[in-house]
Design a protein around this motif. Structure first.
Motif, PDB file in Angstrom:
ATOM      1  N   PRO A  50       1.035  -1.250   0.142  1.00 51.23           N
ATOM      2  CA  PRO A  50      -0.117  -0.129   0.004  1.00 51.23           C
ATOM      3  C   PRO A  50       0.859   1.380   0.071  1.00 51.23           C
ATOM      4  CG  PRO A  50      -0.839  -1.538   1.565  1.00 51.23           C
ATOM      5  CD  PRO A  50       0.310  -2.022   1.258  1.00 51.23           C
ATOM      6  N   GLU A  51       2.014   1.254   0.638  1.00 46.97           N
ATOM      7  CA  GLU A  51       2.980   2.540   0.851  1.00 46.97           C
ATOM      8  C   GLU A  51       3.327   2.554  -0.547  1.00 46.97           C
ATOM      9  OE1 GLU A  51       6.537   3.961   3.466  1.00 46.97           O
ATOM     10  OE2 GLU A  51       5.395   2.252   4.196  1.00 46.97           O
ATOM     11  N   ALA A  52       3.772   1.486  -1.256  1.00 46.33           N
ATOM     12  CA  ALA A  52       4.448   1.416  -2.602  1.00 46.33           C
ATOM     13  C   ALA A  52       3.445   2.031  -3.633  1.00 46.33           C
ATOM     14  CB  ALA A  52       5.083   0.194  -3.123  1.00 46.33           C
ATOM     15  N   MET A  53       2.173   1.744  -3.408  1.00 44.91           N
ATOM     16  CA  MET A  53       1.189   2.215  -4.275  1.00 44.91           C
ATOM     17  C   MET A  53       0.907   3.618  -4.143  1.00 44.91           C
ATOM     18  SD  MET A  53       0.832  -0.402  -6.517  1.00 44.91           S
ATOM     19  CE  MET A  53      -0.594   0.260  -7.507  1.00 44.91           C
ATOM     20  N   SER A  54       0.977   3.991  -3.011  1.00 44.25           N
ATOM     21  CA  SER A  54       0.896   5.648  -2.934  1.00 44.25           C
ATOM     22  C   SER A  54       1.620   6.579  -3.532  1.00 44.25           C
ATOM     23  CB  SER A  54       0.770   5.828  -1.228  1.00 44.25           C
ATOM     24  OG  SER A  54       1.990   5.952  -0.819  1.00 44.25           O
ATOM     25  N   ARG A  55       2.853   5.951  -4.173  1.00 41.86           N
ATOM     26  CA  ARG A  55       3.866   6.839  -4.921  1.00 41.86           C
ATOM     27  C   ARG A  55       3.422   6.763  -6.372  1.00 41.86           C
ATOM     28  NH1 ARG A  55       5.981   6.048  -0.117  1.00 41.86           N
ATOM     29  NH2 ARG A  55       7.818   6.620   0.637  1.00 41.86           N
ATOM     30  N   GLU A  56       2.517   6.322  -6.824  1.00 40.87           N
ATOM     31  CA  GLU A  56       2.196   6.085  -8.037  1.00 40.87           C
ATOM     32  C   GLU A  56       1.726   7.447  -8.827  1.00 40.87           C
ATOM     33  OE1 GLU A  56       2.215   4.225 -11.696  1.00 40.87           O
ATOM     34  OE2 GLU A  56       2.429   3.298  -9.731  1.00 40.87           O
ATOM     35  N   PRO A  57       0.892   8.316  -8.024  1.00 41.50           N
ATOM     36  CA  PRO A  57       0.523   9.666  -8.942  1.00 41.50           C
ATOM     37  C   PRO A  57       1.835  10.413  -9.064  1.00 41.50           C
ATOM     38  CG  PRO A  57      -0.836   9.055  -6.870  1.00 41.50           C
ATOM     39  CD  PRO A  57       0.111   7.988  -6.899  1.00 41.50           C
ATOM     40  N   ARG A  58       2.728  10.386  -8.050  1.00 49.00           N
ATOM     41  CA  ARG A  58       3.780  11.358  -8.294  1.00 49.00           C
ATOM     42  C   ARG A  58       4.772  10.666  -9.227  1.00 49.00           C
ATOM     43  NH1 ARG A  58       6.294  15.785  -8.555  1.00 49.00           N
ATOM     44  NH2 ARG A  58       8.402  15.991  -7.604  1.00 49.00           N
ATOM     45  N   LYS A  59       4.954   9.261  -9.025  1.00 47.27           N
ATOM     46  CA  LYS A  59       5.730   8.525 -10.284  1.00 47.27           C
ATOM     47  C   LYS A  59       5.166   9.077 -11.592  1.00 47.27           C
ATOM     48  CE  LYS A  59       5.710   4.252 -10.841  1.00 47.27           C
ATOM     49  NZ  LYS A  59       5.763   2.760 -10.787  1.00 47.27           N
ATOM     50  N   GLU A  61       3.726  11.693 -12.629  1.00 45.66           N
ATOM     51  CA  GLU A  61       3.856  12.757 -12.948  1.00 45.66           C
ATOM     52  C   GLU A  61       5.188  13.145 -13.560  1.00 45.66           C
ATOM     53  OE1 GLU A  61       4.385  17.052 -10.318  1.00 45.66           O
ATOM     54  OE2 GLU A  61       3.240  15.591  -9.496  1.00 45.66           O
ATOM     55  N   LEU A  62       6.212  12.736 -12.389  1.00 49.02           N
ATOM     56  CA  LEU A  62       7.943  12.787 -12.852  1.00 49.02           C
ATOM     57  C   LEU A  62       8.062  12.016 -14.365  1.00 49.02           C
ATOM     58  CD1 LEU A  62       9.083  12.192  -9.259  1.00 49.02           C
ATOM     59  CD2 LEU A  62       9.246  14.319 -10.677  1.00 49.02           C
ATOM     60  N   ALA A  63       7.439  10.910 -14.393  1.00 48.88           N
ATOM     61  CA  ALA A  63       7.675  10.211 -15.633  1.00 48.88           C
ATOM     62  C   ALA A  63       7.306  11.204 -16.956  1.00 48.88           C
ATOM     63  CB  ALA A  63       6.948   8.853 -15.753  1.00 48.88           C
ATOM     64  N   GLY A  64       5.858  11.835 -16.881  1.00 47.65           N
ATOM     65  CA  GLY A  64       5.717  12.682 -17.845  1.00 47.65           C
ATOM     66  C   GLY A  64       6.703  13.766 -18.013  1.00 47.65           C
ATOM     67  N   VAL A  65       7.107  14.391 -16.838  1.00 46.51           N
ATOM     68  CA  VAL A  65       8.013  15.427 -17.185  1.00 46.51           C
ATOM     69  C   VAL A  65       9.369  14.988 -17.745  1.00 46.51           C
ATOM     70  CG1 VAL A  65       9.554  16.947 -15.601  1.00 46.51           C
ATOM     71  CG2 VAL A  65       7.349  16.784 -15.019  1.00 46.51           C
ATOM     72  N   TYR A  66       9.956  13.833 -17.349  1.00 44.31           N
ATOM     73  CA  TYR A  66      11.011  13.219 -18.014  1.00 44.31           C
ATOM     74  C   TYR A  66      10.913  12.949 -19.325  1.00 44.31           C
ATOM     75  CZ  TYR A  66      14.680  10.047 -18.928  1.00 44.31           C
ATOM     76  OH  TYR A  66      15.946   9.348 -19.611  1.00 44.31           O
ATOM     77  N   MET A  67       9.709  12.511 -19.801  1.00 45.53           N
ATOM     78  CA  MET A  67       9.484  12.259 -21.291  1.00 45.53           C
ATOM     79  C   MET A  67       9.294  13.359 -21.996  1.00 45.53           C
ATOM     80  SD  MET A  67       9.716   9.100 -21.336  1.00 45.53           S
ATOM     81  CE  MET A  67       9.555   9.047 -23.203  1.00 45.53           C
ATOM     82  N   ARG A  68       8.933  14.399 -21.336  1.00 45.74           N
ATOM     83  CA  ARG A  68       8.960  15.934 -22.127  1.00 45.74           C
ATOM     84  C   ARG A  68      10.326  16.241 -22.233  1.00 45.74           C
ATOM     85  NH1 ARG A  68       4.483  16.590 -18.967  1.00 45.74           N
ATOM     86  NH2 ARG A  68       5.579  18.124 -17.527  1.00 45.74           N
ATOM     87  N   GLY A  69      11.041  16.207 -21.400  1.00 45.32           N
ATOM     88  CA  GLY A  69      12.606  16.399 -21.432  1.00 45.32           C
ATOM     89  C   GLY A  69      13.178  15.680 -22.392  1.00 45.32           C
ATOM     90  N   VAL A  70      12.866  14.372 -22.547  1.00 44.58           N
ATOM     91  CA  VAL A  70      13.607  13.732 -23.739  1.00 44.58           C
ATOM     92  C   VAL A  70      13.019  13.899 -24.838  1.00 44.58           C
ATOM     93  CG1 VAL A  70      13.648  11.324 -24.539  1.00 44.58           C
ATOM     94  CG2 VAL A  70      13.736  11.460 -22.152  1.00 44.58           C
ATOM     95  N   GLU A  71      11.958  14.614 -25.065  1.00 42.53           N
ATOM     96  CA  GLU A  71      11.403  14.913 -26.361  1.00 42.53           C
ATOM     97  C   GLU A  71      12.290  16.128 -26.613  1.00 42.53           C
ATOM     98  OE1 GLU A  71       9.422  13.720 -28.647  1.00 42.53           O
ATOM     99  OE2 GLU A  71       9.558  11.824 -27.456  1.00 42.53           O
ATOM    100  N   GLN A  72      12.458  17.085 -25.931  1.00 49.64           N
ATOM    101  CA  GLN A  72      13.100  18.389 -26.096  1.00 49.64           C
ATOM    102  C   GLN A  72      14.501  18.108 -26.461  1.00 49.64           C
ATOM    103  OE1 GLN A  72      12.123  21.365 -26.278  1.00 49.64           O
ATOM    104  NE2 GLN A  72      10.259  20.544 -26.178  1.00 49.64           N
ATOM    105  N   VAL A  73      15.254  17.122 -25.675  1.00 49.73           N
ATOM    106  CA  VAL A  73      16.572  16.664 -26.118  1.00 49.73           C
ATOM    107  C   VAL A  73      16.550  16.240 -27.560  1.00 49.73           C
ATOM    108  CG1 VAL A  73      18.230  15.104 -25.620  1.00 49.73           C
ATOM    109  CG2 VAL A  73      17.364  16.307 -23.727  1.00 49.73           C
TER     110      VAL A  73
END
Length: 161
Positions: A50-59, A61-73
């Motif tokens: 349950p504690e691991a699953m609580s991190r899913e929304p933030r994960k 969000e961060l994956a989306g930011v990272y993927m946008r960054g990869v696209e910019q690169v």
């Protein structure tokens, strides 16, 4: 300026300062994502699902930011290679390390899934097992193990014996 904000602006790289800022923003997002995935992996290993699953929304969000960054690169690959080739190499190394972390995470998640499925399967098999003592009926066996399991249901006695 935060990594997410910089990466949302879709900058066009025209100098070394802009190139360095883009790479740093992507590395910042990747670092935060790596940290979160590492935490998730350790929590799943420890059985704290349950504690691991609580991190899913933030994960996510961060994956989306990272993927946008990869696209910019990708869009600015020529400029980045020209202005900050050492930083591009650093980003590639960080990305490879992240891939290793993701592989470990996937193995841990697959193991947890397999264990969960095994437990459920065993519980279902136990729940569906016949609830009568082995000492009665046509397939009766007498001796060790002939006694009913606890909570096996009512005991029936034949008066014709």
């Amino acid at each position: 300026m935060s990594a997410a904000k910089l990466l949302d602006e879709r900058p066009r790289i025209a100098d070394a300062i802009g190139a360095r800022a883009l790479i740093e923003a992507v590395l910042e997002a990747l670092g935060a994502l790596s940290h979160l995935v590492g935490e998730e992996t350790e929590l799943v290993r420890a059985g704290r699902l349950p504690e691991a699953m609580s991190r899913e929304p933030r994960k996510t969000e961060l994956a989306g930011v990272y993927m946008r960054g990869v696209e910019q690169v990708k869009l600015n690959a020529v400029a980045l290679a020209r202005f900050v080739p050492d930083q591009v190499k650093r980003l590639k190394e960080a990305h490879l390390a992240f891939q290793g972390l993701i592989e470990t995470n996937q193995i841990v998640l697959a193991t947890a899934r397999a264990v969960s499925e095994s437990v459920i399967r065993d519980l279902a098999a136990d729940a569906n097992r016949p609830m009568r003592a082995n000492g009665y009926g046509p397939a009766a066996s007498v001796g060790a193990g002939a006694f009913a399991r606890p909570n096996s249901g009512p005991l029936m006695v034949s008066r014709r014996l």
